[in-house]
Design an enzyme around this catalytic site. Structure first.
Site, PDB file in Angstrom:
ATOM      1  N   ASN A 191     -24.712 -17.125 -15.174  1.00 47.83           N
ATOM      2  CA  ASN A 191     -25.590 -18.245 -14.842  1.00 47.83           C
ATOM      3  C   ASN A 191     -24.712 -19.414 -14.394  1.00 47.83           C
ATOM      4  O   ASN A 191     -24.084 -20.069 -15.220  1.00 47.83           O
ATOM      5  CB  ASN A 191     -26.418 -18.616 -16.086  1.00 47.83           C
ATOM      6  CG  ASN A 191     -27.304 -19.814 -15.847  1.00 47.83           C
ATOM      7  OD1 ASN A 191     -27.438 -20.282 -14.728  1.00 47.83           O
ATOM      8  ND2 ASN A 191     -27.910 -20.316 -16.919  1.00 47.83           N
ATOM      9  N   LYS A 212     -25.596 -22.160 -13.115  1.00 51.81           N
ATOM     10  CA  LYS A 212     -26.264 -23.454 -13.305  1.00 51.81           C
ATOM     11  C   LYS A 212     -26.097 -24.330 -12.043  1.00 51.81           C
ATOM     12  O   LYS A 212     -26.017 -23.800 -10.943  1.00 51.81           O
ATOM     13  CB  LYS A 212     -25.746 -24.137 -14.576  1.00 51.81           C
ATOM     14  CG  LYS A 212     -25.801 -23.196 -15.779  1.00 51.81           C
ATOM     15  CD  LYS A 212     -25.561 -23.858 -17.095  1.00 51.81           C
ATOM     16  CE  LYS A 212     -25.604 -22.806 -18.199  1.00 51.81           C
ATOM     17  NZ  LYS A 212     -25.524 -23.390 -19.528  1.00 51.81           N
ATOM     18  N   HIS A 225     -34.766 -20.598 -19.578  1.00 52.32           N
ATOM     19  CA  HIS A 225     -33.486 -21.080 -20.086  1.00 52.32           C
ATOM     20  C   HIS A 225     -33.721 -22.363 -20.885  1.00 52.32           C
ATOM     21  O   HIS A 225     -34.564 -23.191 -20.515  1.00 52.32           O
ATOM     22  CB  HIS A 225     -32.518 -21.341 -18.928  1.00 52.32           C
ATOM     23  CG  HIS A 225     -31.128 -21.582 -19.415  1.00 52.32           C
ATOM     24  ND1 HIS A 225     -30.730 -22.797 -19.917  1.00 52.32           N
ATOM     25  CD2 HIS A 225     -30.072 -20.758 -19.526  1.00 52.32           C
ATOM     26  CE1 HIS A 225     -29.475 -22.706 -20.313  1.00 52.32           C
ATOM     27  NE2 HIS A 225     -29.044 -21.474 -20.085  1.00 52.32           N
ATOM     28  N   GLU A 266     -32.184 -25.052 -21.034  1.00 52.58           N
ATOM     29  CA  GLU A 266     -32.046 -26.313 -20.287  1.00 52.58           C
ATOM     30  C   GLU A 266     -33.341 -26.646 -19.547  1.00 52.58           C
ATOM     31  O   GLU A 266     -33.709 -27.808 -19.411  1.00 52.58           O
ATOM     32  CB  GLU A 266     -30.851 -26.224 -19.320  1.00 52.58           C
ATOM     33  CG  GLU A 266     -29.539 -26.349 -20.088  1.00 52.58           C
ATOM     34  CD  GLU A 266     -28.368 -25.578 -19.497  1.00 52.58           C
ATOM     35  OE1 GLU A 266     -28.413 -25.195 -18.313  1.00 52.58           O
ATOM     36  OE2 GLU A 266     -27.398 -25.337 -20.249  1.00 52.58           O
ATOM     37  N   GLU A 280     -30.297 -16.895 -26.743  1.00 48.71           N
ATOM     38  CA  GLU A 280     -29.283 -17.933 -26.558  1.00 48.71           C
ATOM     39  C   GLU A 280     -29.538 -19.084 -27.527  1.00 48.71           C
ATOM     40  O   GLU A 280     -30.346 -19.982 -27.228  1.00 48.71           O
ATOM     41  CB  GLU A 280     -29.339 -18.475 -25.124  1.00 48.71           C
ATOM     42  CG  GLU A 280     -29.083 -17.427 -24.065  1.00 48.71           C
ATOM     43  CD  GLU A 280     -28.613 -18.065 -22.762  1.00 48.71           C
ATOM     44  OE1 GLU A 280     -27.505 -17.725 -22.326  1.00 48.71           O
ATOM     45  OE2 GLU A 280     -29.312 -18.925 -22.222  1.00 48.71           O
ATOM     46  N   GLY A 282     -22.658 -23.875 -24.103  1.00 49.32           N
ATOM     47  CA  GLY A 282     -21.744 -24.869 -23.534  1.00 49.32           C
ATOM     48  C   GLY A 282     -20.979 -25.673 -24.569  1.00 49.32           C
ATOM     49  O   GLY A 282     -20.368 -26.683 -24.241  1.00 49.32           O
ATOM     50  N   SER A 286     -21.604 -19.701 -25.163  1.00 45.65           N
ATOM     51  CA  SER A 286     -20.149 -19.732 -25.295  1.00 45.65           C
ATOM     52  C   SER A 286     -19.496 -18.344 -25.328  1.00 45.65           C
ATOM     53  O   SER A 286     -18.504 -18.127 -26.027  1.00 45.65           O
ATOM     54  CB  SER A 286     -19.743 -20.552 -26.526  1.00 45.65           C
ATOM     55  OG  SER A 286     -20.151 -21.903 -26.357  1.00 45.65           O
TER      56      SER A 286
END
Ligand code: PGA
Length: 267
Positions: free
Chosen positions: A10, A12, A113, A115, A184, A190, A230
């Site tokens: 991904n 992003k 996702h 985000e 996730e 991240g 991560s």
């Protein structure tokens, strides 16, 4: 049935023409895919077959670069959009349709996702609706779920993931053949703070159990459940050994040459 190991990248909202070209060249020149299913993911049915590619690889560039990446990546690596709208072509400024993705030979989408859920405000229902629209239209979907740190600390991890799964099932019913689930934990994305193999396996097993109870044995047996948060070349081998971890969704490390090592973590 053997579940083919799956690694998604991904990207992003990262990259420029030149850095994306570098990632593509790196993937094109990498040695991927020894023709074997990893031993712990092999079922009896497949023990005599040796020509099953080991790992399925899908990368998700920003939409502006989908065409370039699709046209320049070697065959065998698929391309995903990072989002898709749940309406046919029409007056929806800023959105991309399933029809346009298929027209551009993009066969996958990442949906749900964290985000998009937390920053862009997509609810469980919006994510489920997009997933239904995408799969009905012929796309495969990497569908993401996961809890926040606060929810984990309150012991609500499985409840949160179950709520997200329930909302998806309410829309798509019992056909999970086009879904890859990505677990996730938000606190691991991240942050460099990867879930332990035990923490990840525990939630993956709970998701598989949910599939068995709420969908059917076939979905539980065949649906790939990826871990994301991560993931790096340093932790991927250990994570890949867990019985219910069928691959990864990789963010930061998918922009680096070490992504190839993550793809090859079952070798
Ligand atoms: P990360 O991101 O690997 O950079 O933690 C994972 C993801 O957001 O899919």
């Amino acid at each position: 049935m053997a579940r083919k190991f799956f690694v998604g990248g991904n990207w992003k909202m990262n990259g420029t023409k030149s850095s994306i070209k570098e990632i593509v060249n790196n993937l094109n020149s990498a040695k991927l895919d020894p023709n074997a299913v990893p031993e712990n993911k092999r079922s009896q049915k497949y023990t005599l077959l040796t020509s099953i590619p080991c790992t399925e690889v899908v990368v998700a560039p920003p939409s502006l670069y989908l065409h370039y990446v699709r046209d320049s990546l070697n065959k065998g690596i698929e391309v995903a959009a990072q989002n898709v709208y749940d309406k046919p072509n029409g007056a929806y400024t800023g959105e991309i349709s399933v029809e346009q993705l298929k027209d551009s030979s993009v066969t996958w989408a990442i949906l749900g996702h964290s985000e998009r859920r937390t920053i862009l405000g997509e609810t469980d229902e919006v994510v489920a609706s997009k997933t239904k629209f995408a799969t009905d239209g012929g796309l495969s979907v990497i569908w993401c779920c996961g809890e926040s740190l606060e929810e984990r600390e309150a012991g609500k991890t499985v409840a949160v993931v179950t709520r997200q799964l329930d909302a998806l099932k309410a829309k798509i019913g019992s056909d999970w053949s086009k879904i890859v689930v990505a677990y996730e934990p938000i606190w691991a994305i991240g942050t460099g703070k990867v879930a332990t193999t035990e923490q990840a396996q525990e939630v993956h097993a709970a998701i598989r159990q949910w599939l068995k109870e709420k969908v059917d044995a076939k979905a539980a047996d065949e649906t790939r459940i990826l871990y994301g948060g991560s993931v790096s070349e340093k932790n991927s081998v250990e994570l890949s050994k867990q019985p219910d971890i069928d691959g990864f969704l990789v963010g930061g490390a998918s922009l680096k040459p070490a992504f190839v090592d993550i793809i090859n973590s079952t070798q």
